[in-house]
Design a protein around this motif. Structure first.
Motif, mmCIF file in Angstrom:
data_model
loop_
_atom_site.group_PDB
_atom_site.id
_atom_site.type_symbol
_atom_site.label_atom_id
_atom_site.label_comp_id
_atom_site.label_asym_id
_atom_site.label_seq_id
_atom_site.Cartn_x
_atom_site.Cartn_y
_atom_site.Cartn_z
ATOM 1 N N GLN A 185 -26.641 33.733 53.300
ATOM 2 C CA GLN A 185 -27.679 34.543 52.902
ATOM 3 C C GLN A 185 -27.922 35.853 53.616
ATOM 4 O O GLN A 185 -27.960 36.944 53.042
ATOM 5 N N ARG A 192 -25.299 43.599 50.227
ATOM 6 C CA ARG A 192 -26.108 44.248 49.380
ATOM 7 C C ARG A 192 -26.709 45.512 49.629
ATOM 8 O O ARG A 192 -26.690 46.670 49.057
ATOM 9 N N LEU A 218 -28.609 31.447 42.251
ATOM 10 C CA LEU A 218 -29.415 32.464 41.907
ATOM 11 C C LEU A 218 -30.833 32.813 42.691
ATOM 12 O O LEU A 218 -31.186 33.906 42.776
ATOM 13 N N GLU A 219 -31.514 31.719 43.035
ATOM 14 C CA GLU A 219 -32.671 32.059 43.835
ATOM 15 C C GLU A 219 -32.287 32.529 45.244
ATOM 16 O O GLU A 219 -32.991 33.506 45.617
ATOM 17 N N ARG A 222 -29.391 35.851 44.794
ATOM 18 C CA ARG A 222 -29.711 36.910 44.031
ATOM 19 C C ARG A 222 -28.232 37.807 43.525
ATOM 20 O O ARG A 222 -28.034 38.876 43.842
ATOM 21 N N ASP A 224 -24.943 39.535 41.509
ATOM 22 C CA ASP A 224 -24.848 40.574 40.400
ATOM 23 C C ASP A 224 -24.042 39.679 39.410
ATOM 24 O O ASP A 224 -24.294 39.944 38.177
ATOM 25 N N GLU A 241 -32.607 31.593 33.353
ATOM 26 C CA GLU A 241 -32.667 32.330 34.628
ATOM 27 C C GLU A 241 -31.490 33.485 34.489
ATOM 28 O O GLU A 241 -31.743 34.633 35.220
ATOM 29 N N ALA A 245 -32.342 37.487 34.782
ATOM 30 C CA ALA A 245 -31.496 38.104 36.298
ATOM 31 C C ALA A 245 -30.686 39.192 35.898
ATOM 32 O O ALA A 245 -30.068 39.722 36.525
#
Ligand SMILES: [Zn+2]
Length: 336
Positions: A185, A192, A218-219, A222, A224, A241, A245
């Motif tokens: 993460q 990003r 996804l959570e 995040r 693209d 979801e 998103a």
């Protein structure tokens, strides 16, 4: 006519066997075969029935990555793949992804040389084919240490203005256990923040584990876009979801059939109808045209023949590919 867009190709699967053969000989790489046609079978999915699983595909990648493990081989590979995609398929938006640390012979070669060589291949192709918007994605690996993946993202951030458009993570899950995406993460956030796009290989196989991983990615990350993500088909919550998103799936039908990620053509059709009916965005790709022995136009024809997508839906998926690309600007060569 607007050209085609292909966002999911691996450098290791995008270079034709004859070029790899010559590169292997130029570098004096010891090969297990002495005949070109045996080599062609070694570096592609040569059996129309495909490979038993993703681990078998990694065995094929072992050879192409070894042959691409020098600056000159990386440069030649990137250059050849971009030109080939435009000449044979009319592809005008192309992204190629590779893991630089799988091409430096365990640290024997300097990583910066490998990455800058890839950018040089991109620049040379941009001069020859100014109609093509091409970019590179650097890949982390699930079998790598945290530090190794950090270094890859640091390099991507450092070259963000020079043709590296995004980051990805792939590779087998260590011990086939569920991968903890929180471990990457911080790297994804750094990428990003530097303006890089984020795509993640997830939801290709693995049943319930694969589906749970899509939700976690996804959570936590995040992204693209997602590489594959086909396991979300039919899962109402995941499809919602993805839709909300506005995540774009990069779907590679023939690759999924060859690796048995999808059992048959009917399953391919079903996946696409599910995503269309639920407003999930997607693009079409090959995963690596030379290794998979398919090209983007073959994929589009396949989907049309199966009744998976109509011509209008194929056009929409292609337009989505141009839009969702991490490569910015009209002509890369004119921008630098
Ligand atoms: Zn892939």
């Amino acid at each position: 006519m607007e050209g085609l867009a292909e966002l999911h190709t691996h450098l290791g699967g995008s270079v034709s066997s004859d070029i790899l053969w010559t590169l292997a000989h130029e570098q004096g790489i010891a090969l297990p075969v002495k005949d070109y046609w045996d080599f062609d079978r070694l570096v592609t999915v040569s059996d129309p029935r495909g490979v038993p699983d993703l681990d078998s595909l990694d065995q094929i990648y072992h050879w192409t990555e070894l042959i691409q493990s020098s600056p000159i081989a990386v440069e030649t590979s990137v250059h050849a793949a971009i030109g080939g995609a435009y000449r044979s398929q009319g592809i005008t938006t192309l992204e190629q992804r590779f893991n630089p640390m799988k091409r430096n012979r365990g640290g024997e070669r300097d990583l910066d040389h490998i990455i800058l060589a890839a950018i040089r291949g991109l620049d040379r192709a941009s001069l020859e084919y100014p109609q093509v918007r091409a970019g590179l994605i650097l890949m982390m690996d699930r079998t790598f240490t945290q530090r190794q993946n950090e270094i890859i993202v640091e390099k991507a951030v450092g070259c963000a203005a020079r043709g590296i458009g995004g980051i990805d993570i792939a590779g087998p899950r260590p011990g086939h256990a569920r991968y903890d995406y929180r471990s990457v993460q911080p790297m994804v956030e750094d990428a990003r923040a530097a303006g890089l796009g984020v795509t993640i290989h997830v939801g290709e196989e693995g049943g319930d584990i694969g589906r749970a991983e899509i939700g976690e990615v996804l959570e936590v990350l995040r992204p693209d876009r997602l590489g594959h993500g086909i396991l979300a088909a039919g899962d109402a919550e995941l499809m919602r979801e993805l839709r909300e998103a506005e995540v774009v799936l990069e779907i590679c039908p023939t690759s999924n059939l060859l690796t048995k990620a999808l059992p048959d053509e009917e399953a391919v059709r079903w996946v696409f109808r599910m995503f269309v009916e639920n407003g999930v965005r997607f693009t079409i790709a090959t995963d690596g045209p030379e290794m998979m022995r398919t090209h983007l136009r073959d994929e589009l024809e396949l989907l049309l023949r199966l009744g998976a997508l109509s011509r209008e839906e194929l056009d929409e998926a292609n337009a989505r590919g141009h839009e969702a690309s991490f490569v910015r600007g009209q002509f890369r060569a004119a921008r630098v």
